[in-house]
Design a protein around this motif. Structure first.
Motif, PDB file in Angstrom:
ATOM      1  N   LEU A 179       0.865  -1.252  -0.073  1.00  0.00           N
ATOM      2  CA  LEU A 179       0.054  -0.072  -0.154  1.00  0.00           C
ATOM      3  C   LEU A 179       0.961   1.322   0.076  1.00  0.00           C
ATOM      4  N   GLY A 180       0.577   2.231  -0.946  1.00  0.00           N
ATOM      5  CA  GLY A 180       1.097   3.408  -0.794  1.00  0.00           C
ATOM      6  C   GLY A 180       0.360   4.461  -0.879  1.00  0.00           C
ATOM      7  N   PHE A 181       0.599   5.563  -0.174  1.00  0.00           N
ATOM      8  CA  PHE A 181      -0.450   6.956  -0.156  1.00  0.00           C
ATOM      9  C   PHE A 181       0.102   8.058  -0.606  1.00  0.00           C
ATOM     10  N   THR A 182      -0.407   9.107  -1.042  1.00  0.00           N
ATOM     11  CA  THR A 182       0.145  10.107  -1.450  1.00  0.00           C
ATOM     12  C   THR A 182      -0.285  11.569  -0.611  1.00  0.00           C
ATOM     13  N   LEU A 183      -0.981  11.237   0.513  1.00  0.00           N
ATOM     14  CA  LEU A 183      -1.399  12.086   1.678  1.00  0.00           C
ATOM     15  C   LEU A 183      -0.282  12.336   2.279  1.00  0.00           C
ATOM     16  N   PRO A 184       0.376  13.826   2.367  1.00  0.00           N
ATOM     17  CA  PRO A 184       1.462  14.211   2.930  1.00  0.00           C
ATOM     18  C   PRO A 184       1.740  13.702   4.327  1.00  0.00           C
TER      19      PRO A 184
END
Length: 414
Positions: A179-184
């Motif tokens: 899982l990868g998230f772009t939320l800062p």
């Protein structure tokens, strides 16, 4: 020969070939065309190589990100990592202690697929995203970039390379979701969730673990790859590590340190970021009633004290938190780290376990801890994190000495 006789003879030939294949420890015919696949988790500031056989990183076979943070900086922090799963199981000869491993100590630049004890159960790593304008959008996605694959520890494999012992399968299958998230707040870690399904007989005293060789350096400083002492004035990539373990957070971390004393002699400005691996959770039962062990040793492929399953199982299960100060001999220690959780008393056929780990980066140690705590928060809310509005879809039309740019209003509807 009659048709019935020919069919019987053919069955005998097939059976004989299957028996011979099993005795030699080779994969059956169905696995002959298995594809070992590599993908890159790269939706945020972490670049992590992911495979469909339980191995992470690229073992420095190429300059593409292995565990690069920040992505695009050239700062690499890990050559290789992989899962270990240990248990007491039953085979044809009775009860045995087995550990199925995706990785053991081995030199950089080698093909990791040659030594894994796992076999892919598909020839692809599928991708999906919860971003609505992504080409792989799926309402069932958990993150901005889910990478999904499955593999099993069957069939049995003969000893090969640095896997010194013939592999005896536990009969398990693993579904791996990265899982990868772009939320800062979540852009400095990548999570891998492992769901371990028991396809065989009952397993006792199961332990789940992640092995990793964290080793930080700047790949831009090396003219040849894999990095070698002769290709850079920086010398060898390895034996320049300071490691720490945070028992309360179940977090082990590493930073570049070229020499003693720590930290004054580290010359850390050459490679400023920290890297780490954190155990986020395990089910069923959670971690509260489990033991979490952390072990380290200095890289040594020829050390026979860890080449058998009973020895690997002891590394995972013995109640030990090693003292990281034993690796203070800079230029003499190239640390391998193993984080494990267990025991799960009994796992019946068809039952499953899960454990989640996060690969982390941080500009400073304080930032690494901050990112680790947010990764734990993300796990505790089952990764239900917000996403920034998607970028609008763009269309560019070239004209005479100008370009017209058109975009839609999809961010407004997110």
């Amino acid at each position: 020969m009659s048709d019935r006789g020919a069919a019987a003879a053919w069955r005998r030939i097939v059976l004989a070939a299957a028996v011979a294949t099993t005795l030699l420890g080779l994969a059956p015919f169905a696995h002959a065309a298995t594809r070992y696949v590599v993908r890159l988790a790269n939706r945020n500031r972490i670049g992590l190589t992911v495979t469909n056989y339980g191995f992470f990183g690229n073992n420095f076979t190429s300059r593409s990100p292995s565990l690069e943070f920040p992505l695009g900086s050239g700062f690499e922090h890990m050559s290789r990592a992989g899962i270990w799963i240990g248990a007491r199981a039953f085979g044809d000869a009775g009860e045995f202690t087995g550990v199925s491993t995706a990785i053991v100590d081995a030199i950089q630049g080698s093909a990791s697929a040659d030594e894994t004890e796992f076999t892919p159960l598909g020839d692809a790593i599928s991708e999906r995203s919860k971003l609505t304008n992504s080409r792989v959008y799926s309402p069932s996605a958990t993150s901005d970039q889910d990478l999904i694959c499955e593999y099993a520890d069957t069939p049995a494999k003969r000893s090969q390379g640095n896997q010194q012992e013939r592999h005896t399968p536990l009969g398990i299958r693993v579904r791996q979701t990265t899982l990868g998230f772009t939320l800062p707040a979540a852009d400095a870690f990548v999570v891998s969730r492992f769901t371990v399904i028991n396809d065989g007989g009952a397993l006792r005293d199961v332990w789940l673990g992640l092995y990793a060789q964290l080793a930080s350096g700047d790949k831009n400083k090396y003219s040849a790859w894999p990095p070698s002492a002769g290709s850079s004035s920086f010398g060898s990539w390895y034996y320049k590590a300071h490691i720490e373990y945070d028992d309360a957070r179940r977090l082990y971390s590493e930073r570049y340190c070229v020499g003693a004393p720590y930290p004054a002699g580290c010359a850390a400005s050459s490679v400023p970021p920290w890297a780490g691996v954190k155990l986020l959770g395990a089910e069923p039962g959670g971690i509260a009633d489990k033991r979490v062990n952390w072990r380290w040793w200095s890289f040594s492929p020829s050390d026979f004290s860890r080449d058998e399953d009973v020895e690997k199982y002891a590394l995972m299960s013995d109640p030990v938190i090693d003292d990281p100060r034993g690796c203070l001999q800079i230029e003499q220690c190239s640390p391998i780290q193993l984080l494990s959780v267990g025991p799960f008393a009994r796992i019946e056929h068809g039952d499953s376990l899960t454990f989640d780990v996060a690969f982390l980066g941080g500009e400073t140690q304080g930032k690494l801890i901050e990112h680790a705590e947010y990764a734990q928060f993300a796990h505790d809310v089952d990764y239900r994190l917000p996403s920034a509005p998607p970028s609008p879809r763009l269309f560019v039309q070239a004209g005479a000495r100008h370009a017209d740019v058109w975009w839609d209003d999809s961010p407004e509807a997110a």
